[in-house]
Design a protein around this motif. Sequence first.
Motif, PDB file in Angstrom:
ATOM      1  N   UNK A 157      49.174  -2.841 -12.574  1.00 38.20           N
ATOM      2  CA  UNK A 157      47.727  -2.894 -12.349  1.00 38.20           C
ATOM      3  C   UNK A 157      47.407  -3.091 -10.877  1.00 38.20           C
ATOM      4  N   UNK A 158      48.240  -3.837 -10.180  1.00 38.85           N
ATOM      5  CA  UNK A 158      48.005  -4.085  -8.767  1.00 38.85           C
ATOM      6  C   UNK A 158      48.172  -2.847  -7.901  1.00 38.85           C
ATOM      7  N   UNK A 159      48.869  -1.816  -8.404  1.00 35.95           N
ATOM      8  CA  UNK A 159      49.137  -0.615  -7.618  1.00 35.95           C
ATOM      9  C   UNK A 159      48.464   0.645  -8.161  1.00 35.95           C
ATOM     10  N   UNK A 160      47.848   0.551  -9.315  1.00 36.35           N
ATOM     11  CA  UNK A 160      47.312   1.767  -9.929  1.00 36.35           C
ATOM     12  C   UNK A 160      45.822   1.626 -10.258  1.00 36.35           C
ATOM     13  N   UNK A 161      45.144   2.758 -10.186  1.00 36.06           N
ATOM     14  CA  UNK A 161      43.729   2.841 -10.523  1.00 36.06           C
ATOM     15  C   UNK A 161      43.565   2.794 -12.045  1.00 36.06           C
ATOM     16  N   UNK A 162      42.760   1.878 -12.575  1.00 35.50           N
ATOM     17  CA  UNK A 162      42.657   1.753 -14.032  1.00 35.50           C
ATOM     18  C   UNK A 162      42.032   2.958 -14.718  1.00 35.50           C
ATOM     19  N   UNK A 163      41.213   3.733 -14.005  1.00 38.41           N
ATOM     20  CA  UNK A 163      40.538   4.868 -14.641  1.00 38.41           C
ATOM     21  C   UNK A 163      41.452   6.082 -14.755  1.00 38.41           C
ATOM     22  N   UNK A 191      46.289   6.874 -11.292  1.00 35.58           N
ATOM     23  CA  UNK A 191      46.888   7.200  -9.998  1.00 35.58           C
ATOM     24  C   UNK A 191      47.067   5.928  -9.170  1.00 35.58           C
ATOM     25  N   UNK A 192      47.802   6.043  -8.069  1.00 38.69           N
ATOM     26  CA  UNK A 192      47.911   4.920  -7.149  1.00 38.69           C
ATOM     27  C   UNK A 192      46.528   4.545  -6.632  1.00 38.69           C
ATOM     28  N   UNK A 193      46.328   3.240  -6.364  1.00 32.17           N
ATOM     29  CA  UNK A 193      45.051   2.803  -5.832  1.00 32.17           C
ATOM     30  C   UNK A 193      45.111   2.675  -4.313  1.00 32.17           C
ATOM     31  N   UNK A 194      44.033   2.188  -3.714  1.00 28.50           N
ATOM     32  CA  UNK A 194      43.948   2.104  -2.256  1.00 28.50           C
ATOM     33  C   UNK A 194      45.047   1.217  -1.671  1.00 28.50           C
ATOM     34  N   UNK A 211      42.048  14.198 -11.817  1.00 34.58           N
ATOM     35  CA  UNK A 211      43.305  13.536 -11.462  1.00 34.58           C
ATOM     36  C   UNK A 211      44.489  14.207 -12.152  1.00 34.58           C
ATOM     37  N   UNK A 212      44.336  14.518 -13.431  1.00 33.91           N
ATOM     38  CA  UNK A 212      45.424  15.167 -14.174  1.00 33.91           C
ATOM     39  C   UNK A 212      45.743  16.543 -13.597  1.00 33.91           C
ATOM     40  N   UNK A 213      44.688  17.278 -13.234  1.00 31.13           N
ATOM     41  CA  UNK A 213      44.918  18.624 -12.719  1.00 31.13           C
ATOM     42  C   UNK A 213      45.558  18.589 -11.339  1.00 31.13           C
ATOM     43  N   UNK A 214      45.139  17.644 -10.507  1.00 32.35           N
ATOM     44  CA  UNK A 214      45.755  17.516  -9.187  1.00 32.35           C
ATOM     45  C   UNK A 214      47.216  17.104  -9.311  1.00 32.35           C
TER      46      UNK A 214
END
Length: 521
Positions: free
Chosen positions: A90-96, A99-102, A153-156
């Motif tokens: 959770x600390x490294x990934x975007x919950x929605x 993907x990796x978060x900021x 996100x999935x398509x990218x």
Amino acid sequence: MVRTQGVDGIATLRTRVLREAAVVLLLTVAFAVAGVAWDWPQLLSGPADDVVLVLAFSHLLMMVFGKRRSDELKAEVASRRQIEDELRHRGRHDPLTGLLNRAALADDLEAAVADSLAGGPAVAVLLMDLDRFKEVNDALGHHVGDALLRSVADRLAAQLREETVLARLGGDEFVVLLRGCGAGEAVQVAERALEAIRRPFPVDGLTLEVDGSCGIAVHGGSAADLLRHADVAMYAAKADHLGTAVYRPSLDADAPGQLSMFGDLRRAIREGELVVHYQPRVALADGRVRGVEALVRWQHPERGLVPPSEFIPLAEQTGLVRPLTEAVLGQALADCRRWRADGLPLTVAVNLSARSLLDIGLADRVAESLREHGVPASCLELEITESAAMKDPARALQVLHRLRELGVELSVDDYGTGQASLAYLTRLPVGTLKVDRSFVQTMELDASDRTIVRSTIDLAHSLGLRVVAEGVETRATWDDLARLGCDDAQGFWLARPLPAAADLPGCVAELQRRLAASSVG
């Protein structure tokens, strides 16, 4: 919350262990008493005495209870490890989007830049922003917007190589981190990514189409510099409707002074610090004031009066032009309604930027603002420039037709300075051409400029358009324009832009009296 649950679990386990240890002790004591009372060693006819038998029984009980506690401890450790892994994820990934978060992107980017500086592969950063995503949220709801972001996100992710770092910064911004990649290859990756998101998305029973803009930064500077440069390039791509743009120093809007002005401008728009001045537009035939042009001004608390030439391009580049345009439009319509209520039926003209002209949702927001202020659409005129119309002719034409369907008047401003073809201008649903001041101000002294003005008037009239001459600064220019058959004029000889809307009725009355007296004289 997770930490509290862990502490509570340990306390519960400790209590159970102590309770079961007490049970073992009690059972052992009971067994010893029974053994002494009934002389079990003698009955067993074995060599063991009372102590050995008691210890054997106690050890048996401890093995049974110990096995249970061992299993529980293993389960507790496994559960704790799973919770820690989940927290780390959770600390490294975007919950929605997953993907990796900021924060994770910052770590990976820092490591990649450090490796590059140590002689490793070069680093490229692609920052991608979805165009018109806000309209999806506003029109269809945030649940549809969230579903669209997951699909993007999935398509990218499917489009990029597995080892490529893909992150979501927040909102509708995505970042791609490439290693061992030059500018040319980075542009190719960006173009493939944009092509992927331009394909329709089936979302919640709908088919949605979006576009994007991508800024690219390669090599140079720290991780923060790379990300900031990609952001600058992305806004340049969006402003010029290019799709992709590679960062170069000339694009840089993040110099300290520019950054400070950007923050001040955003605050000024949010807190209503911008003011609108009005310059009258007068009919040459009878000297009647037909309307006014709204001109935004910024009275900065420290810099003083900041000219539009400094902050309008900044607004264009940084995405503030939309709220700025909406603020000017709202103020102009509110003032127009007040003048009409006071018996002064003026029209008001508001300038549109190139980015506004490419905004498909513009017509809907203009219609909403007209309803909010109770002003007829015929009282509003929107001015565009030739260069703005040529950024994306097809889309500009679509936006202009939607505005014209509202009943809004449209005009081409600064005519003669752009590169629009006559064939294209005849397709625009405009009713007025405004001749640029650079020709009008010099027409008394320059025969070629006078010829341009005369030809523009004749051309516009042949197309059924009204002509407005800007930059009228002398009575001689006014008289010459009247002889050439120009319809309207505005300029300093008539009236300078007024800083207060409340002063306009008096200015209009005085101007019309002056022109009437001049005509008689």
